[in-house]
Enzyme design. Structure first.
Site, PDB file in Angstrom:
ATOM      1  N   GLY A   1       0.856  -1.163   0.157  1.00 25.69           N
ATOM      2  CA  GLY A   1       0.107   0.099  -0.039  1.00 25.69           C
ATOM      3  C   GLY A   1       0.926   1.343  -0.085  1.00 25.69           C
ATOM      4  N   ASP A   2       0.128   2.368  -0.224  1.00 28.12           N
ATOM      5  CA  ASP A   2       0.952   3.635  -0.409  1.00 28.12           C
ATOM      6  C   ASP A   2       2.086   3.518  -1.140  1.00 28.12           C
ATOM      7  OD1 ASP A   2      -0.529   4.291   1.985  1.00 28.12           O
ATOM      8  OD2 ASP A   2       0.577   3.163   3.318  1.00 28.12           O
TER       9      ASP A   2
ATOM     10  N   LYS B   1      -0.230   5.168  -5.830  1.00 25.14           N
ATOM     11  CA  LYS B   1      -1.233   5.044  -7.058  1.00 25.14           C
ATOM     12  C   LYS B   1      -2.007   6.171  -7.548  1.00 25.14           C
ATOM     13  CE  LYS B   1      -3.019   1.648  -4.266  1.00 25.14           C
ATOM     14  NZ  LYS B   1      -1.762   1.519  -3.190  1.00 25.14           N
TER      15      LYS B   1
ATOM     16  N   GLY C   1      -6.482   6.001   1.474  1.00 26.31           N
ATOM     17  CA  GLY C   1      -6.210   7.603   1.596  1.00 26.31           C
ATOM     18  C   GLY C   1      -5.389   7.923   0.536  1.00 26.31           C
ATOM     19  N   HIS C   2      -6.111   9.075  -0.218  1.00 21.15           N
ATOM     20  CA  HIS C   2      -5.410   9.652  -1.284  1.00 21.15           C
ATOM     21  C   HIS C   2      -5.746  11.348  -1.281  1.00 21.15           C
ATOM     22  CE1 HIS C   2      -9.011   7.633  -2.974  1.00 21.15           C
ATOM     23  NE2 HIS C   2      -9.118   8.782  -3.269  1.00 21.15           N
ATOM     24  N   THR C   3      -4.528  11.901  -1.740  1.00 18.80           N
ATOM     25  CA  THR C   3      -4.666  13.147  -1.850  1.00 18.80           C
ATOM     26  C   THR C   3      -4.620  13.608  -3.350  1.00 18.80           C
ATOM     27  OG1 THR C   3      -3.168  13.290   0.176  1.00 18.80           O
ATOM     28  CG2 THR C   3      -3.340  15.623  -1.298  1.00 18.80           C
TER      29      THR C   3
ATOM     30  N   GLN D   1      -4.753  -0.004  -1.404  1.00 20.99           N
ATOM     31  CA  GLN D   1      -4.010  -0.961  -0.411  1.00 20.99           C
ATOM     32  C   GLN D   1      -2.973  -1.646  -1.353  1.00 20.99           C
ATOM     33  OE1 GLN D   1      -7.334  -1.619   0.365  1.00 20.99           O
ATOM     34  NE2 GLN D   1      -7.161   0.133   1.891  1.00 20.99           N
TER      35      GLN D   1
HETATM   36  P1  IMP Z   1      -7.556  -2.659   7.913  1.00 22.40           P
HETATM   37  O1  IMP Z   1      -7.688  -2.652   5.946  1.00 22.40           O
HETATM   38  O2  IMP Z   1      -7.802  -1.154   8.457  1.00 22.40           O
HETATM   39  O3  IMP Z   1      -8.390  -3.733   8.375  1.00 22.40           O
HETATM   40  O4  IMP Z   1      -6.043  -2.869   8.359  1.00 22.40           O
HETATM   41  C1  IMP Z   1      -5.422  -4.418   7.952  1.00 22.40           C
HETATM   42  C2  IMP Z   1      -3.812  -3.805   7.588  1.00 22.40           C
HETATM   43  O5  IMP Z   1      -3.950  -3.246   6.278  1.00 22.40           O
HETATM   44  C3  IMP Z   1      -3.238  -2.885   8.444  1.00 22.40           C
HETATM   45  O6  IMP Z   1      -1.952  -3.282   8.548  1.00 22.40           O
HETATM   46  C4  IMP Z   1      -3.191  -1.629   7.949  1.00 22.40           C
HETATM   47  O7  IMP Z   1      -2.223  -0.702   8.359  1.00 22.40           O
HETATM   48  C5  IMP Z   1      -3.055  -1.934   6.568  1.00 22.40           C
HETATM   49  N1  IMP Z   1      -3.855  -1.012   5.577  1.00 22.40           N
HETATM   50  C6  IMP Z   1      -5.077  -0.935   5.373  1.00 22.40           C
HETATM   51  N2  IMP Z   1      -5.272   0.164   4.641  1.00 22.40           N
HETATM   52  C7  IMP Z   1      -4.087   0.669   4.001  1.00 22.40           C
HETATM   53  C8  IMP Z   1      -3.680   1.567   3.080  1.00 22.40           C
HETATM   54  O8  IMP Z   1      -4.314   2.272   2.480  1.00 22.40           O
HETATM   55  N3  IMP Z   1      -2.246   1.779   3.057  1.00 22.40           N
HETATM   56  C9  IMP Z   1      -1.377   0.959   3.631  1.00 22.40           C
HETATM   57  N4  IMP Z   1      -1.698   0.060   4.605  1.00 22.40           N
HETATM   58  C10 IMP Z   1      -3.075  -0.182   4.856  1.00 22.40           C
END
Ligand code: IMP
Length: 443
Positions: free
Chosen positions: A11-12, A15, A39-41, A227
């Site tokens: 993730g991050d 994208k 989250g995106h800006t 993600q």
């Molecule tokens: P959840 O999606 O909130 O259930 O989190 C599960 C795992 O995915 C955790 O380790 C979060 O930090 C990670 N995670 C969820 N969304 C993102 C994202 O957009 N970017 C990076 N990590 C994410």
């Protein structure tokens, strides 16, 4: 024509910048999984918009669709839409009637379970947005779907079944007190009202049909993965994963568009030039072994702005991990990649990648399937020549040849190892700070 954008790492990967860049040629931008954990800006005409649910295309007069594979918190959705409207935009957002709804009890349970897991060192580090509990209810056939919000009788019937179970879980299993998240009458009232708004604004659609009609009319579709591959529920580092499929298969199951259609289009893996991770789980190339590595990680974190968009948490930092990328390229069948944040590695004393792993005396090029085995892997490092800080804005304007030679070697190594072309290289945080090589919509 379809283009699917997939995160190749944790993730991050940035994208959003590529969705922004190529989304200009799309008529519709569709998210196929996840919810307001992303989250995106988006920066448009100098204005900055921080979005976690509304697809970024909606800021640019595209139709933004949240597919059936998404989990939707209507409170977040409407607060983002209202915010955009207050700022003079009129976003066109459609929701799949088959998508599941994140209810207030899902959020509460997400946080309760994370706390409970802390006692046994099993914390995932979730974003606390109720993502996992909502997908659990989807699989358990006790979820509330967007379509249910449109029919108050169905909504009531489903809530009357499920809410007492959540209340019992909170009170009898966890020994806590249930609150308004378990008040059936209040939920029926609030979510019926949400259903009314969805109907009034004509937002709920049969996603597969809607996309088929638009494709027949000649629209270009972009599937926007949230993600990344290593937090995919099936192909990631379970249990340190999110509860959906960010990999390209999710674009089909999460929207109602056939896998053959997705496969005839382009599938672009977005790669960050190093690695970052929010949350728990192994990270063989993590920079944390000594003071020097920690300093390097701090430097990269600050320079790359590596703090969670949704939670603000500092991200863990590591070198690029090639076994992870080989895995990602195979799972999603990448037709091309975009490499971001190349500028962040400029001016370092050392640039290294994890080329392979060593596990029990053997060298391996791909990842083991269990997270515990993955955690035992030691990276086999490969050093690259470093490249200097340059005027990256000028590089973006001049094109690929203006990228310093050592950085080009780094990019070519990546492209060769994954056996795919590079479509774009991100050399700065702004949308214009991208070196374009190919637009997947032109292929
Ligand atoms: P959840 O999606 O909130 O259930 O989190 C599960 C795992 O995915 C955790 O380790 C979060 O930090 C990670 N995670 C969820 N969304 C993102 C994202 O957009 N970017 C990076 N990590 C994410």
């Amino acid at each position: 024509m379809t283009v699917t954008i997939v995160g190749s790492q944790l993730g991050d990967e940035g994208k959003g910048a590529l969705v922004d860049l190529w989304g200009g040629d799309a008529d519709i931008v569709v998210r196929y999984q996840g919810g307001d954990n992303a989250g995106h800006t988006v920066v448009e005409d100098g204005e900055e918009y921080k979005l976690s649910l509304v697809p970024s295309g909606a800021v640019r007069d595209k139709v933004g669709v949240l597919g059936n594979g998404c989990v939707i918190n209507p409170r977040t959705l409407f607060s983002e839409i209202d915010d955009l409207r207050e700022r003079g935009l009129d976003p066109d957002v459609r929701l799949a009637k088959r998508a599941h709804v994140i209810m207030p009890y899902h959020r509460r349970l997400d946080n309760i379970e994370e706390e409970a897991k802390a006692d046994s060192d099993l914390t995932v580090g979730t974003t606390g947005r109720g993502i996992g509990p909502t997908y659990e209810d989807k699989a358990g056939r006790r979820g509330i779907r967007v379509g249910d919000l449109l029919d108050p009788d169905v909504l009531r019937q489903r809530l009357e079944y499920v809410v007492p179970k959540k209340k019992a879980l909170i009170e009898d299993v966890y020994g806590l007190e249930a609150g308004e998240e378990c008040d059936v009458e209040a939920l029926v009232e609030e979510y019926t009202e949400i259903g009314r708004r969805l109907r009034e604004d004509d937002m709920a659609v049969n996603c597969g049909d809607f996309l088929a009609e638009r494709r027949e009319a000649g629209d270009n579709v972009m599937f926007e993965g949230a993600q990344g591959t290593l937090i995919d529920i099936d192909h990631g580092s379970y249990p340190y994963v999110t509860s959906s499929n960010p990999t390209a298969g999710g674009a089909a199951t999460g929207t109602g568009v056939g896998p053959t259609v997705v496969g005839q289009g382009e599938v672009v893996g977005i790669v960050k030039a190093y690695l970052s991770r929010v949350g728990e789980g192994p990270m063989p190339t993590e920079l944390k072994d000594d003071d020097r590595e920690e300093e390097l990680a701090d430097f990269i974190r600050e320079k790359g702005g590596e703090f969670g968009t949704v939670t603000g948490r500092p991200r863990r930092i590591g070198w690029l991990d090639m076994p992870m990328l080989r895995h990602a390229a195979r799972v999603s069948g990448f037709t091309g990649i975009a490499v971001n944040h190349l500028d962040v590695l400029a001016g370092l004393d050392e640039v290294t990648v994890g080329h392979a792993y060593e596990l029990e005396g053997e060298e391996r090029l791909t990842m083991p399937a269990t997270t515990e085995r993955w955690g035992e892997c030691e990276p086999v490092l490969k050093e690259f020549d470093t490249w200097p800080e340059v005027d990256w804005a000028a590089v973006a304007e001049e094109g690929y040849d203006a990228i310093p030679d050592a950085a080009q070697d780094y990019l070519e190594y990546l492209s060769d190892e994954l056996d795919v072309p590079i479509y774009a290289v991100g050399v700065g945080p702004g949308r214009e700070q991208t070196v374009h090589l190919e637009n997947p919509f032109d292929n």
